[in-house]
Write a protein that holds these residues in place. Sequence first.
Motif, mmCIF file in Angstrom:
data_model
loop_
_atom_site.group_PDB
_atom_site.id
_atom_site.type_symbol
_atom_site.label_atom_id
_atom_site.label_comp_id
_atom_site.label_asym_id
_atom_site.label_seq_id
_atom_site.Cartn_x
_atom_site.Cartn_y
_atom_site.Cartn_z
ATOM 1 N N TRP A 47 0.852 -1.182 0.000
ATOM 2 C CA TRP A 47 0.000 0.000 0.000
ATOM 3 C C TRP A 47 0.884 1.226 0.000
ATOM 4 N N PRO A 48 0.858 2.098 -0.959
ATOM 5 C CA PRO A 48 -0.074 2.100 -2.078
ATOM 6 C C PRO A 48 0.361 1.115 -3.159
ATOM 7 N N PHE A 57 -4.503 8.826 2.618
ATOM 8 C CA PHE A 57 -3.322 9.346 3.276
ATOM 9 C C PHE A 57 -3.621 10.635 4.021
ATOM 10 N N THR A 61 1.693 12.059 4.823
ATOM 11 C CA THR A 61 1.901 10.906 3.938
ATOM 12 C C THR A 61 1.947 9.566 4.662
ATOM 13 N N GLU A 62 1.580 9.527 5.921
ATOM 14 C CA GLU A 62 1.453 8.237 6.612
ATOM 15 C C GLU A 62 0.064 7.682 6.301
ATOM 16 N N PRO A 63 -0.055 6.362 6.145
ATOM 17 C CA PRO A 63 -1.376 5.800 5.881
ATOM 18 C C PRO A 63 -2.334 6.150 7.020
ATOM 19 N N VAL A 68 -5.052 1.597 6.581
ATOM 20 C CA VAL A 68 -4.274 0.492 7.142
ATOM 21 C C VAL A 68 -5.196 -0.678 7.473
ATOM 22 N N ALA A 71 -6.180 -2.457 4.299
ATOM 23 C CA ALA A 71 -5.056 -3.264 3.813
ATOM 24 C C ALA A 71 -4.908 -4.538 4.639
ATOM 25 N N THR A 96 3.136 -4.019 3.369
ATOM 26 C CA THR A 96 4.179 -3.002 3.280
ATOM 27 C C THR A 96 3.582 -1.698 2.778
ATOM 28 N N ALA A 97 4.149 -0.603 3.203
ATOM 29 C CA ALA A 97 3.712 0.722 2.744
ATOM 30 C C ALA A 97 4.520 1.188 1.540
ATOM 31 N N GLN A 98 5.371 0.340 0.999
ATOM 32 C CA GLN A 98 6.209 0.700 -0.145
ATOM 33 C C GLN A 98 5.449 0.476 -1.451
ATOM 34 N N ASP A 99 5.958 1.041 -2.517
ATOM 35 C CA ASP A 99 5.398 0.838 -3.851
ATOM 36 C C ASP A 99 5.526 -0.634 -4.237
#
Length: 175
Positions: A47-48, A57, A61-63, A68, A71, A96-99
């Motif tokens: 996510w995202p 968001f 920029t934190e979910p 969350v 997800a 994960t919060a990464q691309d």
Amino acid sequence: MTHPARPVRGGRVVVGLDGSDSAWAALDQAVAEARRREATLEIVHAWPWGRADPLAFDTDTEPSRPAVEIARTVLRLAVSRAREQDPQLRIVPTLTAQDAVPELLRIGEDASLIVIGTRGLGGFTGLLLGSVSLRLAAHTRRPLLVVRGGPPAAYGPEGHGKVLVGVESGADAPA
């Protein structure tokens, strides 16, 4: 005399899941592949998922909490679905919060197989491949299985669809 390649026993099958129909079909195929290979199944929900959703968001920029929780729910549903298909399967859920693309490349760098759906939740439905599957295909060094979503009837009366295999050298012959 050529012998058919046997699947490698053990290892990991990594599947990317974004909650789209195509991703659920990819999860089902990944369960079957992990079972066949006697491998651990790692379900990755990033996510995202290759897109920015301004509703998900906060300004820093934190979910946000609801994003969350959504997800986590998607990941729990995926684990439950995989367990229904194979209660003995070893499953590792990864949130994960990464691309999605760099994370799937990183997590899958030593995987036996990476599985992804053809189309995610992006807006360009007319394309053959989504941006995540296309970017993964361009950058991964691991075997990649891209699964189409949709009902099984789309695969013809025998239940099998077309398979395209890209090989670089004779070392890829088992593919």
